[in-house]
Design a protein around this motif. Structure first.
Motif, PDB file in Angstrom:
ATOM      1  N   TYR A 165       0.831  -1.207   0.000  1.00 47.47           N
ATOM      2  CA  TYR A 165       0.000   0.000   0.000  1.00 47.47           C
ATOM      3  C   TYR A 165       0.871   1.265   0.000  1.00 47.47           C
ATOM      4  O   TYR A 165       0.521   2.252  -0.653  1.00 47.47           O
ATOM      5  CB  TYR A 165      -0.939   0.007   1.193  1.00 47.47           C
ATOM      6  N   GLN A 166       1.994   1.242   0.686  1.00 49.20           N
ATOM      7  CA  GLN A 166       2.901   2.398   0.674  1.00 49.20           C
ATOM      8  C   GLN A 166       3.454   2.615  -0.726  1.00 49.20           C
ATOM      9  O   GLN A 166       3.548   3.756  -1.193  1.00 49.20           O
ATOM     10  CB  GLN A 166       4.032   2.199   1.674  1.00 49.20           C
ATOM     11  N   TRP A 167       3.860   1.547  -1.385  1.00 52.21           N
ATOM     12  CA  TRP A 167       4.348   1.661  -2.755  1.00 52.21           C
ATOM     13  C   TRP A 167       3.282   2.282  -3.656  1.00 52.21           C
ATOM     14  O   TRP A 167       3.572   3.159  -4.451  1.00 52.21           O
ATOM     15  CB  TRP A 167       4.735   0.302  -3.313  1.00 52.21           C
ATOM     16  N   ARG A 168       2.042   1.825  -3.523  1.00 52.75           N
ATOM     17  CA  ARG A 168       0.955   2.362  -4.362  1.00 52.75           C
ATOM     18  C   ARG A 168       0.733   3.836  -4.100  1.00 52.75           C
ATOM     19  O   ARG A 168       0.473   4.594  -5.033  1.00 52.75           O
ATOM     20  CB  ARG A 168      -0.336   1.578  -4.126  1.00 52.75           C
ATOM     21  N   SER A 169       0.820   4.261  -2.851  1.00 50.76           N
ATOM     22  CA  SER A 169       0.606   5.678  -2.547  1.00 50.76           C
ATOM     23  C   SER A 169       1.711   6.552  -3.143  1.00 50.76           C
ATOM     24  O   SER A 169       1.502   7.738  -3.387  1.00 50.76           O
ATOM     25  CB  SER A 169       0.491   5.898  -1.038  1.00 50.76           C
ATOM     26  N   ARG A 170       2.884   5.970  -3.403  1.00 53.74           N
ATOM     27  CA  ARG A 170       4.000   6.695  -4.018  1.00 53.74           C
ATOM     28  C   ARG A 170       4.049   6.491  -5.531  1.00 53.74           C
ATOM     29  O   ARG A 170       4.957   6.995  -6.195  1.00 53.74           O
ATOM     30  CB  ARG A 170       5.330   6.224  -3.419  1.00 53.74           C
ATOM     31  N   GLY A 171       3.113   5.722  -6.079  1.00 56.14           N
ATOM     32  CA  GLY A 171       3.095   5.468  -7.518  1.00 56.14           C
ATOM     33  C   GLY A 171       4.091   4.417  -7.949  1.00 56.14           C
ATOM     34  O   GLY A 171       4.471   4.354  -9.112  1.00 56.14           O
ATOM     35  N   ALA A 172       4.525   3.588  -7.025  1.00 58.16           N
ATOM     36  CA  ALA A 172       5.477   2.521  -7.319  1.00 58.16           C
ATOM     37  C   ALA A 172       4.775   1.176  -7.131  1.00 58.16           C
ATOM     38  O   ALA A 172       3.591   1.114  -6.845  1.00 58.16           O
ATOM     39  CB  ALA A 172       6.688   2.632  -6.402  1.00 58.16           C
ATOM     40  N   GLY A 173       5.523   0.111  -7.286  1.00 57.82           N
ATOM     41  CA  GLY A 173       4.968  -1.221  -7.062  1.00 57.82           C
ATOM     42  C   GLY A 173       4.267  -1.757  -8.287  1.00 57.82           C
ATOM     43  O   GLY A 173       4.144  -1.083  -9.312  1.00 57.82           O
ATOM     44  N   PRO A 210       1.430  -2.952 -10.925  1.00 55.64           N
ATOM     45  CA  PRO A 210       0.168  -2.322 -11.302  1.00 55.64           C
ATOM     46  C   PRO A 210      -1.028  -3.128 -10.814  1.00 55.64           C
ATOM     47  O   PRO A 210      -1.035  -4.354 -10.856  1.00 55.64           O
ATOM     48  CB  PRO A 210       0.219  -2.309 -12.835  1.00 55.64           C
ATOM     49  N   GLY A 211      -2.001  -2.417 -10.316  1.00 51.93           N
ATOM     50  CA  GLY A 211      -3.242  -3.030  -9.871  1.00 51.93           C
ATOM     51  C   GLY A 211      -4.391  -2.099 -10.184  1.00 51.93           C
ATOM     52  O   GLY A 211      -4.183  -0.960 -10.604  1.00 51.93           O
ATOM     53  N   ARG A 212      -5.586  -2.566  -9.977  1.00 55.29           N
ATOM     54  CA  ARG A 212      -6.748  -1.709 -10.212  1.00 55.29           C
ATOM     55  C   ARG A 212      -7.862  -2.073  -9.258  1.00 55.29           C
ATOM     56  O   ARG A 212      -7.888  -3.173  -8.698  1.00 55.29           O
ATOM     57  CB  ARG A 212      -7.206  -1.785 -11.659  1.00 55.29           C
ATOM     58  N   ARG A 213      -8.762  -1.138  -9.106  1.00 56.09           N
ATOM     59  CA  ARG A 213      -9.920  -1.348  -8.248  1.00 56.09           C
ATOM     60  C   ARG A 213     -11.013  -2.076  -9.021  1.00 56.09           C
ATOM     61  O   ARG A 213     -11.294  -1.765 -10.177  1.00 56.09           O
ATOM     62  CB  ARG A 213     -10.464  -0.010  -7.759  1.00 56.09           C
ATOM     63  N   VAL A 214     -11.605  -3.041  -8.366  1.00 57.07           N
ATOM     64  CA  VAL A 214     -12.801  -3.713  -8.857  1.00 57.07           C
ATOM     65  C   VAL A 214     -13.832  -3.456  -7.771  1.00 57.07           C
ATOM     66  O   VAL A 214     -13.814  -4.106  -6.719  1.00 57.07           O
ATOM     67  CB  VAL A 214     -12.567  -5.227  -9.069  1.00 57.07           C
ATOM     68  N   GLY A 215     -14.662  -2.436  -8.007  1.00 61.72           N
ATOM     69  CA  GLY A 215     -15.532  -1.968  -6.937  1.00 61.72           C
ATOM     70  C   GLY A 215     -14.661  -1.362  -5.853  1.00 61.72           C
ATOM     71  O   GLY A 215     -13.823  -0.502  -6.119  1.00 61.72           O
TER      72      GLY A 215
END
Length: 59
Positions: free
Chosen positions: A22-30, A32-37
């Protein structure tokens, strides 16, 4: 087709805490993923490709 992975699946695959993902995602790293709902999901092939593209550094 392989099932989508949730954050805990990705964290287990990478051997990291879920919070690090989650920290990586908040920094735009890590990977790729996406929201499903309201759920965060990752394609296993995308996670593996992202991992293979990381520098092979050992400190």
């Amino acid at each position: 087709m392989r099932n989508l992975w949730g954050p805990s699946d990705v964290a287990d695959y990478l051997g990291i805490p879920v919070q690090t993902l989650y920290q990586w995602r908040s920094r735009g790293a890590g990977p790729p993923g996406r929201r499903v709902g309201k759920h965060l999901r990752f394609k296993p092939d995308d996670v593996e490709t992202w991992f293979d593209q990381q520098p092979a550094e050992v400190n």
